[in-house]
Design an enzyme around this catalytic site. Structure first.
Site, short mmCIF file in Angstrom:
data_model
loop_
_atom_site.label_atom_id
_atom_site.label_comp_id
_atom_site.label_asym_id
_atom_site.label_seq_id
_atom_site.Cartn_x
_atom_site.Cartn_y
_atom_site.Cartn_z
N CYS A 1 128.50 66.52 9.10
CA CYS A 1 127.84 67.78 9.43
C CYS A 1 126.53 67.95 8.68
O CYS A 1 125.81 68.90 8.93
CB CYS A 1 128.78 68.93 9.07
SG CYS A 1 129.25 68.88 7.34
N CYS B 1 135.88 69.06 5.21
CA CYS B 1 135.07 69.98 4.41
C CYS B 1 135.63 70.10 2.99
O CYS B 1 134.87 70.23 2.03
CB CYS B 1 135.04 71.36 5.05
SG CYS B 1 134.73 71.34 6.81
FE1 FES Z 1 130.23 70.71 6.95
FE2 FES Z 1 132.47 71.96 6.76
S1 FES Z 1 131.35 71.61 8.55
S2 FES Z 1 131.41 70.97 5.20
#
Ligand code: FES
Length: 150
Positions: free
Chosen positions: A38, A108
């Site tokens: 992400c 995450c």
């Molecule tokens: Fe990036 Fe959770 S979506 S750390």
């Protein structure tokens, strides 16, 4: 098709009122890791005394709500622990303390664990000591072998 992700009350509490956000000046150890999935980033600061006890821990993140909540809980869990005990604060332990995370958000929670490990590694290097069981930090949690959500 979008999917509604449900979080526990504890996750929502730590997301809305994160504990230990900030920096520590002249920290004993600092660790930064990224999440290739992400692009989110986590930095952890540790203040460690001469008995190898973690006196303070702060974090900063460009991360999602789950990353904020897990880091907030992780900082609370490592404060007061020795550097060896802190290794037992795994992402699984943090998730349990938060009453769980949805499976798509498990990666995450690794940001906090890996950033704490990176900060401990930094501390160990600066002080020329070895912390039993501590592995060299990953720069990016996609390199980690701990993600098995797929
Ligand atoms: Fe990036 Fe959770 S979506 S750390």
């Amino acid at each position: 098709m979008s999917q509604v992700i449900e979080y526990s009350e504890k996750v929502m509490d730590h997301f809305k009122n994160p504990r230990n956000v900030g920096e520590i000046e002249n920290a004993s150890g600092v660790g930064t890791v990224g999440n290739a999935k992400c692009g989110d980033i986590m930095r952890i600061y540790l203040d460690i005394d001469e008995n190898q006890v973690i006196k303070d821990c702060k974090f900063k993140t460009f991360g999602c709500g789950a990353a904020v909540a897990t880091s907030s809980m992780a900082t609370e869990m490592v404060i007061g622990k020795t550097v060896n005990e802190a290794l037992l604060v795994t992402n699984k332990a943090v998730m349990e303390a938060l009453d769980g995370l949805p499976p798509v958000k498990v990666h995450c929670s690794l940001l906090a664990e890996e950033a704490i490990h990176a900060a401990l590694w930094d501390y160990a290097e600066k002080n020329n000591i070895t912390i039993e069981g501590l592995k060299p930090p990953v720069k990016d949690i996609e390199e980690s072998d701990k993600i098995d959500e797929e």
